[in-house]
Every structure is written in structure tokens, then in C-alpha cells.
Design a protein around this motif. Structure first.
Motif, short mmCIF file in Angstrom:
data_model
loop_
_atom_site.label_atom_id
_atom_site.label_comp_id
_atom_site.label_asym_id
_atom_site.label_seq_id
_atom_site.Cartn_x
_atom_site.Cartn_y
_atom_site.Cartn_z
N TRP A 192 -5.70 -0.51 -1.39
CA TRP A 192 -6.62 -1.35 -0.62
C TRP A 192 -5.89 -2.18 0.42
N LEU B 253 -12.36 -3.69 5.83
CA LEU B 253 -11.73 -3.44 4.54
C LEU B 253 -11.48 -1.95 4.44
N TYR C 248 -9.31 1.61 2.47
CA TYR C 248 -8.65 2.20 1.31
C TYR C 248 -7.90 3.44 1.76
N THR D 212 -12.01 2.95 6.60
CA THR D 212 -12.29 1.53 6.76
C THR D 212 -13.77 1.32 7.09
N GLU E 263 0.83 -1.19 0.00
CA GLU E 263 0.00 0.00 0.00
C GLU E 263 0.87 1.26 0.00
#
Length: 220
Positions: free
Chosen positions: A180, A216, A218, A34, A25
Motif C-alpha cells: 500500500w 491511495l 496498491y 490507484t 513497498e
């Protein structure tokens, strides 16, 4: 302890092998968001601290303070390592009832607790695809949606106080692709709530909430 309390951590560990060929990342300054799911252990029950008469000698108060919730966070990174993070979780359900051995359980009360936390975090140098982090800060937990059973007269007029306190977090990010990442984390929140009945203090309870979850994310 229920299996659901450990499900988020198990999912986090399961994500790691799937990212074996992921790219690292992007570091530096920027924002990260998130969204995920986890288990909250709400600690003790303030309702169970109130003196409540039970119908039989074999009856007792029973509380359920664990729940699964959605959560989200927003972080601002000053550089590769330091970040300020805002984290919020869905209201967790708490309930107390009278467990009657020879009959139906009697509901006593239910409420929700919704935490909002701000932490300063240090993100360590990556260990392969893993990037561990730790943090500490402040949180506010709102007590809401209190409902009581009118038949249990001892808690008529009961109220619960929201509170704030220190919080700590530890976790790790796993790179998936450019920008991600997957996250596994554990959070601890120190706070207490005061139960009042008709304005008079009935009990003060140290809650010590913990959260385990996966998400999850980004990073922009």
C-alpha cells in the motif's frame, strides 16, 4: 485561484507524517493501481472566445473552468524504476455566463472535459518513505455534454472539438504498509479545442489543462 485547487496537495503532505513507521513497498516488476481525488484547472474557455453581445456596457462574460474530480490509474512496472501508466479522470465541469452587474447572471453554455493519459514513467530510488517519479506521454481529452442557452443566439449551433496532445506528470509515492502507498501528483496536458458555429470556425482555444491530486494505491 480557489482553496480547493490546493486541497489535494495539502492532503498529500499531511499523509507523510502518518506513515513514519510504515514498511517499504515491494519493488520489481508488477502492477500498481490507484484511486483518488484532485482539482482540474481547465485553462481558457472556448465559449468566451466567441463574439457574444452582452446586455449592458457593464456586463461581461465570466467562465468557471476549475473543478474537482475523481481519478484512477493502472501502471505496469518493468523493473524498480520504469513503468507504463494509464490514467483517467472524471469529466470536469466548465461553464460560461454573462455577469450582469445590476441583475441576474445569464447562463451561456456548459460542457465537460474528460482526459485519458498514457505516460512512460521513471521512478527514482526511494528517499526514506518517499519515492518520487516523473513521466511524459500522450493524452486524449473528450469534450462532452455541451449545453447552450437558446436565448443567446450567437452560440446557436455551437460545437466543440475533442483533441489530443502531449502530457507530463511529476509526483511522489509514500509507503504505508506492504503493497500500500499514498500518492501526490501534478499533471499537465497540452491540447486545444475548436469552437464551430453552424459548421464555421468561430474560435480556437489553447486549453493547457493542469491536475493536482492525491490517491491511495496498491502495488501487486
Amino acid at each position: 485561484m480557489t482553496l480547493m485547487r490546493y486541497l489535494p496537495l495539502a492532503l498529500a503532505l499531511a499523509i507523510a507524517p502518518a506513515t513514519a513507521f510504515a514498511t517499504q513497498e515491494t519493488g520489481g516488476t508488477g502492477l500498481a493501481v490507484t484511486a483518488g481525488y484532485g482539482a482540474i484547472d481547465g485553462g481558457a474557455s472556448p465559449i468566451s472566445q466567441v463574439a457574444i453581445d452582452v446586455p449592458t456596457p457593464a456586463s461581461h462574460l465570466e467562465s468557471d473552468n476549475d473543478d474537482n474530480v475523481w481519478a484512477a490509474s493502472l501502471s505496469f512496472f518493468f523493473n524498480d524504476h520504469w513503468a507504463i501508466d494509464a490514467w483517467i479522470a472524471q469529466g470536469a465541469q466548465h461553464s460560461t455566463e454573462i455577469d450582469v452587474e445590476a441583475g441576474n447572471d445569464v447562463p451561456v453554455a456548459h460542457f465537460t472535459t474528460a482526459p485519458l493519459a498514457f505516460t512512460a514513467q521513471y521512478h527514482f530510488a526511494p528517499l526514506g518513505r518517499f519515492k518520487p517519479f516523473i513521466g511524459a506521454g500522450w493524452h486524449w481529452t473528450r469534450v462532452n455534454d455541451l449545453g447552450t442557452n437558446a436565448a443567446v443566439t450567437e452560440i446557436a449551433g455551437v460545437d466543440l472539438r475533442s483533441d489530443n496532445g502531449m502530457t507530463a506528470v511529476a509526483g511522489f509515492d509514500v509507503a504505508i504498509s506492504e503493497g500500500w502507498f499514498a500518492r501526490g501528483e501534478a499533471r499537465w496536458m497540452d491540447w486545444s479545442t475548436e469552437a464551430t458555429v453552424d459548421g464555421a470556425q468561430a474560435a480556437s482555444t489553447n486549453m493547457d489543462t493542469t491536475y493536482y491530486g492525491v490517491s491511495l494505491g496498491y502495488r501487486f
